[in-house]
Design a protein around this motif. Structure first.
Motif, mmCIF file in Angstrom:
data_model
loop_
_atom_site.group_PDB
_atom_site.id
_atom_site.type_symbol
_atom_site.label_atom_id
_atom_site.label_comp_id
_atom_site.label_asym_id
_atom_site.label_seq_id
_atom_site.Cartn_x
_atom_site.Cartn_y
_atom_site.Cartn_z
ATOM 1 N N SER A 1 -4.517 -1.064 -5.932
ATOM 2 C CA SER A 1 -5.464 0.050 -6.069
ATOM 3 C C SER A 1 -4.990 1.313 -5.369
ATOM 4 N N GLY A 2 -4.142 1.162 -4.332
ATOM 5 C CA GLY A 2 -3.634 2.337 -3.646
ATOM 6 C C GLY A 2 -2.372 2.912 -4.254
ATOM 7 N N ASN B 1 0.809 -1.219 0.000
ATOM 8 C CA ASN B 1 0.000 0.000 0.000
ATOM 9 C C ASN B 1 0.844 1.271 0.000
ATOM 10 N N GLN C 1 -11.608 15.787 -7.507
ATOM 11 C CA GLN C 1 -11.197 15.410 -6.164
ATOM 12 C C GLN C 1 -11.358 16.575 -5.200
ATOM 13 N N ASN D 1 -11.718 13.444 -0.028
ATOM 14 C CA ASN D 1 -11.597 12.242 -0.841
ATOM 15 C C ASN D 1 -10.834 11.161 -0.064
ATOM 16 N N THR D 2 -11.445 10.000 0.099
ATOM 17 C CA THR D 2 -10.846 8.952 0.934
ATOM 18 C C THR D 2 -9.614 8.312 0.292
ATOM 19 N N THR D 3 -9.566 8.233 -1.029
ATOM 20 C CA THR D 3 -8.386 7.692 -1.696
ATOM 21 C C THR D 3 -7.170 8.575 -1.440
ATOM 22 N N ASN E 1 -17.533 6.771 -6.306
ATOM 23 C CA ASN E 1 -16.639 6.553 -5.179
ATOM 24 C C ASN E 1 -15.434 7.485 -5.316
ATOM 25 N N ALA E 2 -14.481 7.345 -4.402
ATOM 26 C CA ALA E 2 -13.372 8.297 -4.348
ATOM 27 C C ALA E 2 -12.502 8.241 -5.597
ATOM 28 N N ASP E 3 -12.249 7.037 -6.121
ATOM 29 C CA ASP E 3 -11.449 6.924 -7.342
ATOM 30 C C ASP E 3 -12.168 7.536 -8.534
ATOM 31 N N THR F 1 -6.139 8.229 2.246
ATOM 32 C CA THR F 1 -5.459 6.956 2.509
ATOM 33 C C THR F 1 -4.037 6.969 1.972
ATOM 34 N N ILE G 1 -4.139 5.060 -9.755
ATOM 35 C CA ILE G 1 -4.746 6.339 -9.393
ATOM 36 C C ILE G 1 -4.377 7.438 -10.387
#
Length: 461
Positions: free
Chosen positions: A69-70, A62, A100, A104-106, A90-92, A109, A75
């Motif tokens: 995905s992270g 990650n 964005q 934004n949670t992405t 969703n965030a992505d 994170t 991204i």
């Protein structure tokens, strides 16, 4: 023996996690009775290496250089014009639409994961500096690797967020109130850190599989920093040392580029479980169904000629209900994987960066030399090479095009290249929502609420 070492890695990783239970609050905690004190970790080579192994496993899982995905491959692929995203709302998907926001949670994170890796690296560096038992050569190697990993993470953070906090300490009280370091100053700090890492590391790999970075990885990272600082000659000299090293050899077979045994590989990350697929395969593969996540954009697919071997070998065509999508297919082993690791750096990147450093100097002999490296990649792809006279700007444009086709879905190359060469505005032709301030992302709202010294928010958000 291998099982016990893996258990040790997990123990050390948990230890570091306990020292850093929350990226948001940086809370100090007491050490449980059944755990090794963190100062003891770095008095023994095996436990010190286990701490490093935990840091590398986190990078695979990650981090900005993760293939999952992270990671920035996915991204930044959808943020630019290389990939489309099919999971709406969703965030992505916000990032795909270039909409964005600071919640934004992405983005949040990614920020938290990066600072967690930085904190772990700082624990290792502090532990090594204070160690009284390890040999000097072992201390140099471990500190050099931790400095290098920290610099890689900081590099991505700076490119994504602009001015960011730069910390070298595990002092949570200091870290709770730290201010942002201006981008130019941060790049200078990275130059210093990478220069130190180069002095500490050896050209020899600690692992024959090149899953542990060596001095040449640090030299490549420093060359990237030099390019951002417009130090073209310094970048050229470093990149040439990599190209000229007998450890590396250009891979002429397009079908072997993503095999772990290649001599063109400079650094790669090993899947965490034996026989497991790379994060990239897990991320992108699907068959006989419409995509529910990432797929290559029509804009990217159309950038390839039909005879380009990369289009033929590095893309998977998925068909459903008479519709067709192209998927990244650079890594292809889904089960019982013994031949693929996730490549972080490979020689082809050095070729194109060296060509860029030559082109930026805008001298006839340098332009000619740059063509050699661009043409090596084009020739392997089975497409016509560059002939004739090229201006600096025309050659840089060719390098951007070639880099896009060579590194799609790999760690945000498209975004980083366009940003470094001040060409991000060209994205507006494929991304209608693109704005000039999208050159950087918003800082996560949670971080601004926890530490007012990070204010003001980046412009436009």
């Amino acid at each position: 023996m291998k099982s016990s070492y893996n258990h040790l890695v997990i123990t050390i990783l948990l230890l570091i996690q306990l020292a850093f239970t929350s990226c948001e609050k940086l809370i100090a905690v007491d050490m449980p009775d059944n755990q090794i004190d963190k100062n003891q970790v770095f008095e023994n080579l095996q436990t010190a290496n286990a701490a490093l192994a935990g840091l590398y496993s986190g990078l695979f899982d990650n981090s900005p250089i993760s293939g999952g995905s992270g990671g920035t491959g996915a991204i930044l692929g959808v943020y630019t014009d290389d990939m489309d995203y099919y999971a709406a709302s969703n965030a992505d998907y916000q990032i795909f639409l270039n909409q964005q926001i600071e919640t934004n949670t992405t983005i949040n994170t990614l920020w938290l994961n990066c600072y967690q890796h930085i904190y772990k690296a700082n624990i290792i560096i502090e532990g090594i500096v204070n160690s009284r038992s390890l040999k000097e050569s072992d201390k140099n190697s471990i500190k050099g690797e931790a400095l290098l990993v920290r610099s890689v993470v900081y590099f991505y953070l700076q490119q994504l967020f602009g001015d960011i906090p730069y910390t070298t300490t595990t002092n949570y009280q200091f870290n709770q109130t730290i201010s942002r370091t201006p981008a130019t100053e941060l790049l200078s700090k990275l130059q210093q850190d990478l220069t130190e890492a180069i002095a500490l590391l050896s050209d020899n790999y600690r692992s024959a599989e090149r899953i542990i970075p060596n001095r040449k990885v640090a030299e490549l990272m420093l060359a990237k920093v030099y390019l951002l600082q417009h130090k073209w000659i310094e970048a050229e000299l470093l990149l040439k040392t990599i190209v000229q090293s007998p450890m590396y050899q250009f891979q002429n077979d397009i079908t072997q580029v993503f095999k772990k045994s290649g001599k063109h590989i400079i650094w790669q990350l090993k899947p965490l479980a034996n026989g497991a697929a790379t994060k990239e395969v897990q991320q992108y593969y699907h068959n006989n169904a419409a995509p529910t996540g990432y797929a290559l954009s029509e804009n990217l697919v159309n950038a390839f000629s039909d005879d380009d071997l990369r289009k033929k070998n590095w893309m998977l065509i998925a068909t459903f209900n008479q519709q067709t999508w192209h998927l990244p297919w650079k890594y292809q082993v889904r089960l019982d994987n013994t031949s693929e690791y996730s490549i972080v750096f490979r020689l082809e990147e050095v070729y194109l960066l060296l060509a860029e450093a030559y082109a930026q100097q805008n001298l006839p002999d340098k332009i000619t030399e740059a063509l050699t490296y661009v043409n090596a990649i084009k020739d392997r792809a089975g497409i016509p090479i560059l002939n004739g006279q090229y201006s600096k700007e025309d050659l840089l444009s060719e390098i951007i095009v070639e880099s896009r086709k060579e590194f799609f879905s790999e760690m945000g190359h498209r975004f980083l290249d366009l940003k470094r060469l001040n060409r991000l505005p060209i994205l507006v032709t494929a991304k209608p929502n693109w704005k000039d301030y999208h050159i950087i992302w918003p800082l996560p709202q949670k971080e601004l609420l926890l530490n007012s010294n990070l204010l003001p928010q980046n412009y436009g958000y």
